[in-house]
Design a protein around this motif. Sequence first.
Motif, mmCIF file in Angstrom:
data_model
loop_
_atom_site.group_PDB
_atom_site.id
_atom_site.type_symbol
_atom_site.label_atom_id
_atom_site.label_comp_id
_atom_site.label_asym_id
_atom_site.label_seq_id
_atom_site.Cartn_x
_atom_site.Cartn_y
_atom_site.Cartn_z
ATOM 1 N N UNK A 261 0.825 -1.346 -0.157
ATOM 2 C CA UNK A 261 0.027 0.300 -0.155
ATOM 3 C C UNK A 261 0.735 1.155 -0.089
ATOM 4 N N UNK A 262 1.864 1.139 0.779
ATOM 5 C CA UNK A 262 2.775 2.353 0.942
ATOM 6 C C UNK A 262 3.605 2.606 -0.541
ATOM 7 N N UNK A 263 3.975 1.540 -1.085
ATOM 8 C CA UNK A 263 4.571 1.519 -2.385
ATOM 9 C C UNK A 263 3.849 2.135 -3.275
ATOM 10 N N UNK A 264 2.456 1.576 -3.471
ATOM 11 C CA UNK A 264 1.517 1.982 -4.432
ATOM 12 C C UNK A 264 1.200 3.602 -4.397
ATOM 13 N N UNK A 265 0.977 4.030 -3.219
ATOM 14 C CA UNK A 265 0.710 5.291 -2.697
ATOM 15 C C UNK A 265 1.846 6.310 -3.682
ATOM 16 N N UNK A 266 3.063 5.900 -3.124
ATOM 17 C CA UNK A 266 4.233 6.777 -3.648
ATOM 18 C C UNK A 266 4.576 6.488 -5.116
ATOM 19 N N UNK A 267 4.135 5.465 -5.411
ATOM 20 C CA UNK A 267 4.235 5.117 -6.902
ATOM 21 C C UNK A 267 3.289 6.138 -7.856
#
Length: 142
Positions: free
Chosen positions: A16-22
């Motif tokens: 979820x964190x990686x998706x947000x910042x991607x």
Amino acid sequence: MADETPPGQSLGFKLAVESLFRAYAEGFDDFDLRRVIDCFAYPVTIWQSGKGTVFADADDLAENVEALFDVFESEEIAHSDFKVLEAQSSGNAAFVTLAWRQERGDGEVQMEFRCRYALRRNDLSGHWLIALVINEEEVALQ
């Protein structure tokens, strides 16, 4: 991006964190205003150059993001990438540290820096959103 899930954190949180910042990085790469401002919970505070600015809503933040687009264009920044250095969550709050790398179209690194974020999980959607940004600055010790 980080290759390992931090101890005590679920793979779902990491993704979820990686998706947000991607989405955030791609928004800047594509000069997509809506995509960038949709990454934030409002009001949001951004600390940079020793000053904190509170943005009450998406319209308030949009002017700041458009100014950043102008900087990206003048500096010829074509791609932003990040690595998650730290990520911890508790309930609907999370704290994340990223290392950012911004490159020109020819692959030359224009900027590298770290940034810390406080995230808030949206009560309705369950998605993580940026609630606070603190840009790290170089400190000269005397």
